[in-house]
Design a protein around this motif. Structure first.
Motif, PDB file in Angstrom:
ATOM      1  N   THR A   1       0.813  -1.288   0.052  1.00  0.00           N
ATOM      2  CA  THR A   1       0.127  -0.007  -0.104  1.00  0.00           C
ATOM      3  C   THR A   1       0.835   1.174  -0.047  1.00  0.00           C
ATOM      4  OG1 THR A   1      -0.159   0.221   2.587  1.00  0.00           O
ATOM      5  CG2 THR A   1      -1.694  -1.259   1.515  1.00  0.00           C
ATOM      6  N   ARG A   2       2.107   1.167   0.467  1.00  0.00           N
ATOM      7  CA  ARG A   2       2.947   2.193   0.578  1.00  0.00           C
ATOM      8  C   ARG A   2       2.414   3.305   1.572  1.00  0.00           C
ATOM      9  NH1 ARG A   2       7.144   1.725  -3.012  1.00  0.00           N
ATOM     10  NH2 ARG A   2       6.614   0.738  -4.957  1.00  0.00           N
ATOM     11  N   ASN A   3       1.678   2.749   2.382  1.00  0.00           N
ATOM     12  CA  ASN A   3       1.066   3.762   3.475  1.00  0.00           C
ATOM     13  C   ASN A   3       1.934   3.428   4.562  1.00  0.00           C
ATOM     14  OD1 ASN A   3      -0.518   5.205   5.181  1.00  0.00           O
ATOM     15  ND2 ASN A   3      -2.317   4.202   4.864  1.00  0.00           N
ATOM     16  N   THR A   4       2.620   4.633   5.042  1.00  0.00           N
ATOM     17  CA  THR A   4       3.402   4.593   6.031  1.00  0.00           C
ATOM     18  C   THR A   4       2.971   5.547   7.364  1.00  0.00           C
ATOM     19  OG1 THR A   4       5.052   6.066   5.282  1.00  0.00           O
ATOM     20  CG2 THR A   4       5.460   3.756   4.994  1.00  0.00           C
ATOM     21  N   GLU A   5       1.544   6.153   6.996  1.00  0.00           N
ATOM     22  CA  GLU A   5       1.419   7.337   7.806  1.00  0.00           C
ATOM     23  C   GLU A   5       1.124   7.044   9.331  1.00  0.00           C
ATOM     24  OE1 GLU A   5      -2.678   9.828   8.094  1.00  0.00           O
ATOM     25  OE2 GLU A   5      -2.107   9.073   6.269  1.00  0.00           O
ATOM     26  N   SER A   6       0.686   5.790   9.717  1.00  0.00           N
ATOM     27  CA  SER A   6       0.333   5.291  10.869  1.00  0.00           C
ATOM     28  C   SER A   6       1.641   4.740  11.536  1.00  0.00           C
ATOM     29  CB  SER A   6      -0.782   4.383  11.232  1.00  0.00           C
ATOM     30  OG  SER A   6      -0.432   3.284  10.291  1.00  0.00           O
ATOM     31  N   ILE A   7       2.679   4.672  11.003  1.00  0.00           N
ATOM     32  CA  ILE A   7       3.869   4.068  11.590  1.00  0.00           C
ATOM     33  C   ILE A   7       4.933   5.121  12.060  1.00  0.00           C
ATOM     34  CG2 ILE A   7       6.374   3.035  10.756  1.00  0.00           C
ATOM     35  CD1 ILE A   7       4.724   1.539   8.583  1.00  0.00           C
ATOM     36  N   SER A   8       5.116   4.788  13.330  1.00  0.00           N
ATOM     37  CA  SER A   8       6.265   5.898  13.976  1.00  0.00           C
ATOM     38  C   SER A   8       7.633   5.683  13.578  1.00  0.00           C
ATOM     39  CB  SER A   8       6.131   5.335  15.875  1.00  0.00           C
ATOM     40  OG  SER A   8       7.072   6.177  16.078  1.00  0.00           O
ATOM     41  N   LEU A   9       8.284   6.605  13.036  1.00  0.00           N
ATOM     42  CA  LEU A   9       9.504   6.728  12.333  1.00  0.00           C
ATOM     43  C   LEU A   9      10.361   6.567  13.766  1.00  0.00           C
ATOM     44  CD1 LEU A   9      11.538   7.459  10.239  1.00  0.00           C
ATOM     45  CD2 LEU A   9      11.378   9.620  11.153  1.00  0.00           C
TER      46      LEU A   9
ATOM     47  N   MET B   1      10.117   4.750  16.534  1.00  0.00           N
ATOM     48  CA  MET B   1      10.050   3.182  16.456  1.00  0.00           C
ATOM     49  C   MET B   1      10.499   2.156  15.689  1.00  0.00           C
ATOM     50  SD  MET B   1       8.201   0.257  15.478  1.00  0.00           S
ATOM     51  CE  MET B   1       7.810  -1.222  16.192  1.00  0.00           C
ATOM     52  N   TYR B   2      10.407   2.800  14.445  1.00  0.00           N
ATOM     53  CA  TYR B   2      11.229   2.029  13.255  1.00  0.00           C
ATOM     54  C   TYR B   2      12.640   2.363  13.275  1.00  0.00           C
ATOM     55  CZ  TYR B   2       7.850  -0.985  11.179  1.00  0.00           C
ATOM     56  OH  TYR B   2       7.036  -2.010  10.594  1.00  0.00           O
ATOM     57  N   VAL B   3      13.074   3.247  13.569  1.00  0.00           N
ATOM     58  CA  VAL B   3      14.707   3.504  13.610  1.00  0.00           C
ATOM     59  C   VAL B   3      15.291   2.469  14.752  1.00  0.00           C
ATOM     60  CG1 VAL B   3      16.296   5.090  14.325  1.00  0.00           C
ATOM     61  CG2 VAL B   3      14.402   5.886  12.598  1.00  0.00           C
ATOM     62  N   LEU B   4      14.388   2.579  15.904  1.00  0.00           N
ATOM     63  CA  LEU B   4      14.933   1.804  17.133  1.00  0.00           C
ATOM     64  C   LEU B   4      14.976   0.553  16.750  1.00  0.00           C
ATOM     65  CD1 LEU B   4      13.723   3.949  19.904  1.00  0.00           C
ATOM     66  CD2 LEU B   4      16.002   3.673  19.415  1.00  0.00           C
ATOM     67  N   PHE B   5      13.779   0.010  16.318  1.00  0.00           N
ATOM     68  CA  PHE B   5      13.607  -1.348  16.014  1.00  0.00           C
ATOM     69  C   PHE B   5      14.633  -1.946  14.744  1.00  0.00           C
ATOM     70  CE2 PHE B   5      10.980  -4.868  13.716  1.00  0.00           C
ATOM     71  CZ  PHE B   5      11.007  -5.646  14.886  1.00  0.00           C
TER      72      PHE B   5
ATOM     73  N   ILE C   1      10.602  -0.923   4.946  1.00  0.00           N
ATOM     74  CA  ILE C   1       9.367   0.049   5.480  1.00  0.00           C
ATOM     75  C   ILE C   1      10.284   1.195   5.996  1.00  0.00           C
ATOM     76  CG2 ILE C   1       7.857   0.174   7.597  1.00  0.00           C
ATOM     77  CD1 ILE C   1       7.535  -2.870   6.915  1.00  0.00           C
ATOM     78  N   LEU C   2      11.361   1.080   6.572  1.00  0.00           N
ATOM     79  CA  LEU C   2      12.132   2.430   7.114  1.00  0.00           C
ATOM     80  C   LEU C   2      12.494   3.296   6.116  1.00  0.00           C
ATOM     81  CD1 LEU C   2      12.898   4.126   9.615  1.00  0.00           C
ATOM     82  CD2 LEU C   2      15.181   2.716   9.499  1.00  0.00           C
ATOM     83  N   ILE C   3      12.843   2.586   5.043  1.00  0.00           N
ATOM     84  CA  ILE C   3      13.198   3.514   3.780  1.00  0.00           C
ATOM     85  C   ILE C   3      11.867   4.388   3.196  1.00  0.00           C
ATOM     86  CG2 ILE C   3      14.076   3.610   1.355  1.00  0.00           C
ATOM     87  CD1 ILE C   3      16.146   1.420   2.300  1.00  0.00           C
ATOM     88  N   MET C   4      10.780   3.570   3.227  1.00  0.00           N
ATOM     89  CA  MET C   4       9.780   4.161   2.728  1.00  0.00           C
ATOM     90  C   MET C   4       8.916   5.024   3.524  1.00  0.00           C
ATOM     91  SD  MET C   4       7.909   0.423   1.462  1.00  0.00           S
ATOM     92  CE  MET C   4       6.190   1.160   1.168  1.00  0.00           C
ATOM     93  N   LYS C   5       9.145   5.034   4.869  1.00  0.00           N
ATOM     94  CA  LYS C   5       8.703   6.011   5.880  1.00  0.00           C
ATOM     95  C   LYS C   5       9.340   7.161   5.754  1.00  0.00           C
ATOM     96  CE  LYS C   5       6.617   7.900   9.528  1.00  0.00           C
ATOM     97  NZ  LYS C   5       5.217   8.240   9.459  1.00  0.00           N
ATOM     98  N   VAL C   6      10.768   7.318   5.554  1.00  0.00           N
ATOM     99  CA  VAL C   6      11.600   8.317   5.436  1.00  0.00           C
ATOM    100  C   VAL C   6      11.143   9.183   4.168  1.00  0.00           C
ATOM    101  CG1 VAL C   6      13.968   9.158   5.110  1.00  0.00           C
ATOM    102  CG2 VAL C   6      13.475   7.552   6.926  1.00  0.00           C
ATOM    103  N   LYS C   7      11.152   8.279   2.942  1.00  0.00           N
ATOM    104  CA  LYS C   7      10.992   8.999   1.721  1.00  0.00           C
ATOM    105  C   LYS C   7       9.308   9.483   1.499  1.00  0.00           C
ATOM    106  CE  LYS C   7      13.364   7.299  -2.120  1.00  0.00           C
ATOM    107  NZ  LYS C   7      13.411   5.928  -3.054  1.00  0.00           N
ATOM    108  N   HIS C   8       8.433   8.933   2.053  1.00  0.00           N
ATOM    109  CA  HIS C   8       7.072   8.928   1.818  1.00  0.00           C
ATOM    110  C   HIS C   8       6.391   9.544   3.066  1.00  0.00           C
ATOM    111  CE1 HIS C   8       7.595   7.154  -2.202  1.00  0.00           C
ATOM    112  NE2 HIS C   8       8.225   6.132  -1.402  1.00  0.00           N
ATOM    113  N   GLY C   9       6.897   9.458   4.178  1.00  0.00           N
ATOM    114  CA  GLY C   9       6.202   9.788   5.351  1.00  0.00           C
ATOM    115  C   GLY C   9       6.280  11.095   5.745  1.00  0.00           C
TER     116      GLY C   9
END
Length: 82
Positions: free
Chosen positions: A27-35, A37-41, A74-82
């Motif tokens: 879906t490329r939807n990363t809106e609800s993902i915490s940046l 949290m994903y950096v730490l994870f 997912i982290l790359i997608m969040k940074v690019k599209h988040g």
């Protein structure tokens, strides 16, 4: 015996993460993902991978290699599209 338990644990934890990763990638939807949290994870998963490599522990290496790839995407997608 402990190797089998480790492989089962590695399989289950990796597979449990896969549906969310696949949905996010599709879906490329990363809106609800915490940046944060994903950096730490992702960093933690990378550390587990290095730890597994030091121990030469196949379950840790396999599980965290796969999970690192998925979380990295997912982290790359969040940074690019988040």
């Amino acid at each position: 015996m402990e190797q089998y338990i480790g492989l089962i644990a590695a399989f289950l934890t990796t597979v449990s993460f896969a549906p969310q990763a696949i949905k996010t990638i599709r879906t490329r939807n990363t809106e609800s993902i915490s940046l944060g949290m994903y950096v730490l994870f992702t960093t933690g998963v990378g550390c587990w991978l290095v730890y597994g490599l030091y121990l030469n522990n196949l379950p840790i290496i396999l599980a965290n290699s796969i999970t690192l790839i998925l979380t990295g995407i997912i982290l790359i997608m969040k940074v690019k599209h988040g």
